[in-house]
Design an enzyme around this catalytic site. Structure first.
Site, short mmCIF file in Angstrom:
data_model
loop_
_atom_site.label_atom_id
_atom_site.label_comp_id
_atom_site.label_asym_id
_atom_site.label_seq_id
_atom_site.Cartn_x
_atom_site.Cartn_y
_atom_site.Cartn_z
N SER A 1 0.84 -1.23 0.06
CA SER A 1 -0.21 0.03 0.11
C SER A 1 0.85 1.05 0.07
CB SER A 1 -1.11 -0.14 1.28
OG SER A 1 -0.18 -0.41 2.56
N GLU B 1 -7.04 -1.60 -6.57
CA GLU B 1 -6.10 -0.81 -7.65
C GLU B 1 -5.19 -1.78 -8.23
OE1 GLU B 1 -6.18 3.55 -5.40
OE2 GLU B 1 -4.85 1.84 -4.61
N HIS C 1 -3.89 -3.85 -5.11
CA HIS C 1 -3.89 -3.42 -3.96
C HIS C 1 -5.39 -3.56 -3.37
CE1 HIS C 1 -3.98 0.42 -1.16
NE2 HIS C 1 -3.52 -0.56 -0.53
N ASN D 1 -5.13 5.94 -1.23
CA ASN D 1 -4.35 6.11 0.06
C ASN D 1 -3.65 7.53 -0.15
OD1 ASN D 1 -4.80 3.87 1.31
ND2 ASN D 1 -2.78 2.80 0.84
N1 CAA Z 1 -13.91 -9.07 7.69
C1 CAA Z 1 -14.91 -9.27 6.77
N2 CAA Z 1 -16.25 -9.02 6.82
C2 CAA Z 1 -16.33 -7.90 7.25
C3 CAA Z 1 -15.73 -7.32 8.13
C4 CAA Z 1 -14.33 -7.81 8.38
N3 CAA Z 1 -13.47 -7.21 9.17
N4 CAA Z 1 -16.08 -6.21 8.95
C5 CAA Z 1 -17.39 -6.10 8.36
N5 CAA Z 1 -17.52 -7.08 7.39
C6 CAA Z 1 -18.79 -7.40 6.65
C7 CAA Z 1 -20.17 -7.74 7.56
O1 CAA Z 1 -20.09 -9.20 7.58
C8 CAA Z 1 -21.23 -7.28 6.79
O2 CAA Z 1 -21.29 -8.27 5.58
P1 CAA Z 1 -22.94 -8.34 5.01
O3 CAA Z 1 -23.38 -7.17 4.69
O4 CAA Z 1 -22.54 -9.18 4.07
O5 CAA Z 1 -23.68 -8.89 6.18
C9 CAA Z 1 -20.64 -6.09 6.25
O6 CAA Z 1 -19.03 -6.01 6.14
C10 CAA Z 1 -21.07 -4.71 6.73
O7 CAA Z 1 -20.58 -5.02 8.29
P2 CAA Z 1 -21.45 -4.19 9.52
O8 CAA Z 1 -22.72 -4.09 9.25
O9 CAA Z 1 -20.80 -4.82 10.62
O10 CAA Z 1 -20.74 -2.84 9.83
P3 CAA Z 1 -20.85 -1.68 8.93
O11 CAA Z 1 -22.00 -1.34 8.17
O12 CAA Z 1 -20.18 -0.27 9.77
O13 CAA Z 1 -19.52 -1.63 7.71
C11 CAA Z 1 -17.41 -1.36 6.99
C12 CAA Z 1 -18.15 -1.90 8.12
C13 CAA Z 1 -17.74 -2.16 5.67
C14 CAA Z 1 -15.89 -1.66 7.34
C15 CAA Z 1 -17.73 0.26 6.83
O14 CAA Z 1 -17.64 0.75 8.19
C16 CAA Z 1 -16.92 0.54 5.94
O15 CAA Z 1 -16.87 0.89 4.56
N6 CAA Z 1 -15.78 1.31 6.51
C17 CAA Z 1 -14.61 2.10 5.72
C18 CAA Z 1 -13.54 1.02 5.43
C19 CAA Z 1 -12.23 1.66 4.84
O16 CAA Z 1 -12.39 2.99 4.46
N7 CAA Z 1 -11.63 0.62 4.17
C20 CAA Z 1 -10.20 1.24 3.32
C21 CAA Z 1 -9.31 1.60 4.57
S1 CAA Z 1 -7.77 1.99 3.53
C22 CAA Z 1 -6.82 0.47 3.21
O17 CAA Z 1 -7.34 -0.49 3.43
C23 CAA Z 1 -5.80 0.71 2.06
C24 CAA Z 1 -4.42 0.75 2.66
O18 CAA Z 1 -3.58 0.40 1.96
C25 CAA Z 1 -4.16 0.82 4.14
#
Ligand code: CAA
Length: 512
Positions: free
Chosen positions: A106, A139, A127, A177
């Site tokens: 990343s 990505e 990514h 990112n």
């Molecule tokens: N692993 C697997 N599945 C997961 C999970 C995990 N850690 N966390 C949540 N889920 C799944 C749940 O099982 C649920 O699935 P279904 O819809 O099929 O039932 C779904 O995701 C939604 O989960 P929740 O209802 O519990 O929670 P939520 O509605 O709050 O969503 C989220 C959780 C999808 C993480 C949401 O909060 C979100 O989109 N957050 C932003 C995440 C983000 O920005 N990610 C990118 C970070 S940057 C990066 O990763 C790049 C890098 O290089 C660092």
């Protein structure tokens, strides 16, 4: 992340070989896979039979030789270039000559990894975003050495897995990112400087900007060590001090407080959840609204919905609990507020709504600076989230208890309230407009097209809308005004609106 990627591939029907350094790490990986697929079973998204099939497709091993037959290998080891190069040298030795070798880095340069292999034309970046099974974006990064066929194969595979590939060149942070981490680091800086609290910043960005998570919750999800590495890599390329990791972030990493994975980061994940804030009750306040434009109308509509009595004639302000200057014009607003301050009863709160004119200036001009706060409702004019959030900003001249009273009155109007110091952009605009400026800069530099930039943020980070769409939705003239206010206050060169924005404002045409 490795386990998450393995799950995505296995769910897509592919046979996967998962390699780890030792048996302990393998068991942890197996645990992640079981927990994540188990969660889907519990939610009724997957049958137990399907879970068994998925787990059965993943063979776990500590022997790199087991990768000999693979068509594609995805490396997801820690973000240290020397370690990645070592892994790729081993892969070069064991994998078929036609196998594509991908890195999930990343932050590191894919080219830096590619040049030390014997097959630089077959090295790509793939990514994934956290949590990998959920986020739809991948990505796909090509270097100047990668052969197009390798990129096409990987992008096609990503599509077959039900994800959306965005293919781009090799620049630090890629698209998502690069745009995300300036914002996350700025939020950490805001916390460190005492501009607002962790919880208020997180609430502001969820309730006010509609993001799925606030910046501190998100950094804890990503892992603070990863955040630090990504920022270091982006800073090494941009030399922009906004990307120099916040000292607070570094301190947390040094202390081993890495976020969810260690149980504590910005949050203590073992602590009982805070109780939901008690909704302010009491009669809806009597609200005076100064000004006649769209802002004043929108505020009056919000008061109506909350059942508050609204006074909009200068002669009727004497019984108001809250008087809101919402003229949308700095000079007219100052005069209106000074006149209202004379008419207002003792104890009335005077609120100014401009996020670009310093609140202290308006407060001093009112003649009653102790009674003045800033009150900003992000998106009041531009979305259906209008009015969900009230940001209350106090100046050094605000009297004791006045901001509390303002918060209570805003709560009685049905708003979620956050508090901050009186600085340009308050919380939401101060965080989102620099991010939008960065997106415009990326577009202006020709690194990615508008659809790719918007897809990166909506599908990779769960934003409700992408930054290019946001610029047109929120108004590029407003973006330029807020950025100019931020730049005037901080003199931070990167906060000056980029030429693409000012050009579009001058020409009067939207970005798209
Ligand atoms: N692993 C697997 N599945 C997961 C999970 C995990 N850690 N966390 C949540 N889920 C799944 C749940 O099982 C649920 O699935 P279904 O819809 O099929 O039932 C779904 O995701 C939604 O989960 P929740 O209802 O519990 O929670 P939520 O509605 O709050 O969503 C989220 C959780 C999808 C993480 C949401 O909060 C979100 O989109 N957050 C932003 C995440 C983000 O920005 N990610 C990118 C970070 S940057 C990066 O990763 C790049 C890098 O290089 C660092």
């Amino acid at each position: 992340m490795g386990a998450g990627i393995a799950e995505v591939l296995a769910r897509g029907g592919l046979a996967v070989v998962g390699i780890e350094v030792n048996q302990d790490a393998l068991e942890r990986g197996r645990g992640h896979l079981e927990k994540s697929t188990g969660r889907a079973v519990k939610r009724g998204r997957l049958t137990e039979d399907a879970q068994r099939e998925i787990l059965g497709r993943v063979a776990l091993s500590t022997d790199f030789a087991d990768l000999a037959d693979c068509d594609l290998v995805i490396e997801a080891v820690p973000e240290r270039l020397e370690l990645k190069r070592k892994v790729f040298a081993t892969l070069d030795g064991v994998c078929r000559a036609d196998a594509v070798l991908a890195t999930n880095t990343s932050s590191l340069s894919v080219t830096d990894i590619a040049v030390t292999t014997n097959r630089p034309t077959k090295i790509v970046g793939v990514h994934f975003f956290n949590p990998a099974p959920v986020m739809k974006l991948v990505e796909v990064i090509r270097t100047v050495l990668t052969e197009p066929a390798a990129v096409d194969r990987v992008a096609a595979l990503v599509k077959d897995l039900g994800k959306t590939p965005v293919t781009i060149g090799d620049r630090a942070g890629f698209v998502a990112n690069r745009l995300l981490f300036g914002y996350l680091n700025q939020a950490a800086g805001m916390l460190e400087s005492g501009h607002a609290t962790r919880d208020d910043i997180d609430s502001a960005m969820t309730a006010g900007a509609g993001l799925p998570m606030g910046p501190f919750t998100l950094m804890d999800l990503i892992g603070l060590d990863t955040c630090l590495e990504v920022l270091e890599a982006i800073h090494a390329e941009t030399r922009d001090r906004r990307h120099a990791p916040s000292p607070l972030l570094r301190e947390l990493v040094t202390a081993g407080l890495l976020g969810r994975k260690t149980g504590r980061g910005f949050y203590d994940h073992g602590a009982p959840k805070d109780e939901a804030p008690v909704q302010a009750d009491g009669p809806a306040p009597v609200v005076g609204i100064l000004g006649t434009g769209a802002l004043a109308d929108a505020f009056a509509a919000l008061c109506d919905r909350a059942g508050a009595q609204v006074r909009d004639a200068a002669a009727d302000l004497a019984d108001c609990d809250l008087i809101v200057e919402a003229s949308g014009d700095a000079d007219a607003g100052r005069e209106l507020l000074a006149a209202a301050a004379q008419a207002a009863k003792p104890g009335a709160v005077l609120a100014v709504t401009s996020a670009t004119v310093p609140v202290a200036e308006a407060a001093m001009a009112s003649g009653r600076p102790a009674d003045v706060v800033g009150l900003h409702l992000p998106d009041l004019l531009s979305t259906d989230r209008a009015g969900a959030l009230a940001e209350i900003a106090e100046t050094v001249a605000t009297g004791p208890g006045v901001a509390d009273r303002a918060a209570e009155l805003a709560g009685r109007l049905g708003l979620t309230v956050v508090r901050c110091r009186a600085r340009a952009g308050f919380i939401v605009d101060a965080l989102r407009f620099p991010y939008l400026n960065d997106a415009a800069a990326m577009l202006g530099a020709g690194y990615a097209d508008p659809d790719s930039i918007d897809a990166a943020m909506t599908l990779g980070c769960g934003y409700p809308t992408g930054p290019i769409a946001d610029l047109d939705r929120l108004g590029i003239d407003r973006a330029v005004a807020v950025l100019r206010a931020l730049h005037a206050e901080t003199r931070e060169p990167a906060l000056a609106p980029v030429p693409l924005l000012t050009e579009h404002v001058t020409a009067g045409v939207p970005i798209r």
